[in-house]
Enzyme design. Structure first.
Site, PDB file in Angstrom:
ATOM      1  N   TYR A 191      69.652  -0.067 101.694  1.00  0.00           N
ATOM      2  CA  TYR A 191      69.521   1.278 102.252  1.00  0.00           C
ATOM      3  C   TYR A 191      70.346   2.270 101.433  1.00  0.00           C
ATOM      4  CZ  TYR A 191      69.354   5.034 105.726  1.00  0.00           C
ATOM      5  OH  TYR A 191      69.158   6.242 106.365  1.00  0.00           O
ATOM      6  N   SER A 201      71.113  10.408 103.281  1.00  0.00           N
ATOM      7  CA  SER A 201      72.120   9.850 104.185  1.00  0.00           C
ATOM      8  C   SER A 201      73.464   9.844 103.469  1.00  0.00           C
ATOM      9  CB  SER A 201      71.734   8.414 104.547  1.00  0.00           C
ATOM     10  OG  SER A 201      72.809   7.754 105.176  1.00  0.00           O
TER      11      SER A 201
HETATM   12  P1  NDP Z   1      63.128   6.266 112.794  1.00  0.00           P
HETATM   13  O1  NDP Z   1      63.258   4.828 112.467  1.00  0.00           O
HETATM   14  O2  NDP Z   1      63.222   6.717 114.193  1.00  0.00           O
HETATM   15  O3  NDP Z   1      61.750   6.846 112.191  1.00  0.00           O
HETATM   16  C1  NDP Z   1      61.368   6.526 110.887  1.00  0.00           C
HETATM   17  C2  NDP Z   1      60.034   7.199 110.597  1.00  0.00           C
HETATM   18  O4  NDP Z   1      59.635   6.835 109.263  1.00  0.00           O
HETATM   19  C3  NDP Z   1      58.922   6.721 111.525  1.00  0.00           C
HETATM   20  O5  NDP Z   1      58.065   7.813 111.798  1.00  0.00           O
HETATM   21  C4  NDP Z   1      58.206   5.686 110.701  1.00  0.00           C
HETATM   22  O6  NDP Z   1      56.848   5.496 111.037  1.00  0.00           O
HETATM   23  C5  NDP Z   1      58.297   6.359 109.332  1.00  0.00           C
HETATM   24  N1  NDP Z   1      57.944   5.445 108.246  1.00  0.00           N
HETATM   25  C6  NDP Z   1      58.489   4.235 107.960  1.00  0.00           C
HETATM   26  N2  NDP Z   1      57.854   3.681 106.913  1.00  0.00           N
HETATM   27  C7  NDP Z   1      56.896   4.562 106.529  1.00  0.00           C
HETATM   28  C8  NDP Z   1      55.909   4.569 105.522  1.00  0.00           C
HETATM   29  N3  NDP Z   1      55.752   3.537 104.665  1.00  0.00           N
HETATM   30  N4  NDP Z   1      55.094   5.653 105.414  1.00  0.00           N
HETATM   31  C9  NDP Z   1      55.219   6.691 106.260  1.00  0.00           C
HETATM   32  N5  NDP Z   1      56.120   6.732 107.255  1.00  0.00           N
HETATM   33  C10 NDP Z   1      56.947   5.690 107.387  1.00  0.00           C
HETATM   34  O7  NDP Z   1      64.219   6.988 111.872  1.00  0.00           O
HETATM   35  P2  NDP Z   1      65.025   8.377 112.022  1.00  0.00           P
HETATM   36  O8  NDP Z   1      64.198   9.391 112.685  1.00  0.00           O
HETATM   37  O9  NDP Z   1      66.362   8.050 112.521  1.00  0.00           O
HETATM   38  O10 NDP Z   1      65.212   8.720 110.470  1.00  0.00           O
HETATM   39  C11 NDP Z   1      64.615   9.838 109.847  1.00  0.00           C
HETATM   40  C12 NDP Z   1      65.241   9.970 108.455  1.00  0.00           C
HETATM   41  O11 NDP Z   1      66.655  10.183 108.589  1.00  0.00           O
HETATM   42  C13 NDP Z   1      65.095   8.714 107.583  1.00  0.00           C
HETATM   43  O12 NDP Z   1      64.854   9.088 106.248  1.00  0.00           O
HETATM   44  C14 NDP Z   1      66.460   8.051 107.711  1.00  0.00           C
HETATM   45  O13 NDP Z   1      66.759   7.215 106.607  1.00  0.00           O
HETATM   46  C15 NDP Z   1      67.364   9.262 107.791  1.00  0.00           C
HETATM   47  N6  NDP Z   1      68.666   9.016 108.397  1.00  0.00           N
HETATM   48  C16 NDP Z   1      68.756   8.564 109.686  1.00  0.00           C
HETATM   49  C17 NDP Z   1      70.005   8.379 110.266  1.00  0.00           C
HETATM   50  C18 NDP Z   1      70.154   7.940 111.685  1.00  0.00           C
HETATM   51  O14 NDP Z   1      71.310   7.826 112.145  1.00  0.00           O
HETATM   52  N7  NDP Z   1      69.100   7.723 112.443  1.00  0.00           N
HETATM   53  C19 NDP Z   1      71.245   8.612 109.510  1.00  0.00           C
HETATM   54  C20 NDP Z   1      71.035   9.097 108.171  1.00  0.00           C
HETATM   55  C21 NDP Z   1      69.790   9.278 107.651  1.00  0.00           C
HETATM   56  P3  NDP Z   1      56.336   4.220 111.945  1.00  0.00           P
HETATM   57  O15 NDP Z   1      56.547   4.636 113.374  1.00  0.00           O
HETATM   58  O16 NDP Z   1      54.908   4.083 111.554  1.00  0.00           O
HETATM   59  O17 NDP Z   1      57.193   3.048 111.567  1.00  0.00           O
END
Ligand code: NDP
Length: 237
Positions: free
Chosen positions: A159, A143
């Protein structure tokens, strides 16, 4: 091509899964609870053996080992690993959990484990499979919040620190895996409309996914260890 994606049940991970399947690639879609991942199950009905659903909690060593065995049952190699799973504690709650005065040990540890340590250990565990692949690539979703140069606010403490730690872990990994012919890059996907990004975000996760798939296809050895946007532009460390 064989692709392994963490956090594949929603948000960016789900979009990446969908787009690789649409192209005809094989996807190992890892999520914490595949039996409750309705969209992934729907994709599996559509794509059959091209999609393998695996349980994976990136904070659990036993879960990581089991996921590696799950891949080995279906394939001898991997071409792309996407470390996508991430957390932003209390996202969207409008509270102050990542502000000074509200910081907790538990939030700090959870964020570091999922966003930084998990991706490193998942990469380590999958390394033999990636080395057996055609041009193993490790894409770690970071990010702009992890950029020291851009940091101008306190909030969000955990974060931002976790993504900066991820960047250092993956830069370290790049230095080693480069000698093995692998490429590891760190990608800022933009502010996306997902559960984490919220409704006001300016970007459709499908666009970010499209950019990341293209980026992964076109990586060259000299890009190993770089930190770039989903459009391939450099991000300052
Ligand atoms: P979401 O919150 O929509 O999805 C997060 C995902 O991570 C879910 O599938 C969740 O699973 C999974 N997850 C959380 N904890 C664990 C764990 N312990 N083991 C395995 N899986 C886990 O996030 P985004 O799709 O928005 O984000 C995807 C990536 O992009 C992340 O790394 C985020 O930090 C990064 N990002 C996102 C931004 C944004 O604007 N959205 C901006 C910059 C970076 P579950 O459903 O089980 O909780």
């Amino acid at each position: 091509m064989h692709v392994f994606i963490t956090g594949a049940n929603r948000g960016l991970g789900l979009e990446l899964t969908r787009q690789y399947l649409e192209r005809g690639d094989h996807v190992f879609a890892a999520s914490r609870q595949p039996d409750q991942a309705a969209e992934l199950q729907q994709l599996q009905r559509q794509y059959g053996e091209h999609l393998v659903l695996l349980p994976l909690d990136v904070t659990s060593a036993a879960s990581i080992d089991a996921a590696v065995q799950g891949v080995r049952q279906a394939a001898d190699s991997l071409d792309v690993l996407i470390n996508n799973a991430g957390v932003y504690p209390h996202a969207g709650s409008g509270d102050d959990h990542q502000r000074l005065g509200q910081l907790t040990h538990d939030d700090a540890i959870e964020t570091m484990q999922v966003n930084a340590i998990g991706p490193l250990l998942v990469s380590q565990a999958l390394l033999p499979l990636l080395r057996a692949g055609r041009k193993g690539r490790i894409i770690s979703i970071s990010s702009g919040q992890g950029s020291l140069t851009w940091k101008a606010t306190g909030d969000p403490y955990h974060y931002s620190a976790s993504k900066a730690a991820l960047n250092m872990y993956m830069r370290s990994l790049a230095a080693e895996v480069g000698h093995m012919g692998l490429i590891s890059v760190i990608v800022d996907p933009g502010w996306m409309r997902t559960e984490m990004g919220g409704d006001h975000a300016n970007q459709d996760p499908a666009d970010s996914a499209r950019g990341i798939v293209r980026l992964a296809d076109q990586l060259h050895a000299e890009e190993n260890g770089s930190f770039v946007t989903w459009q391939g532009q450099p991000v300052p460390w």
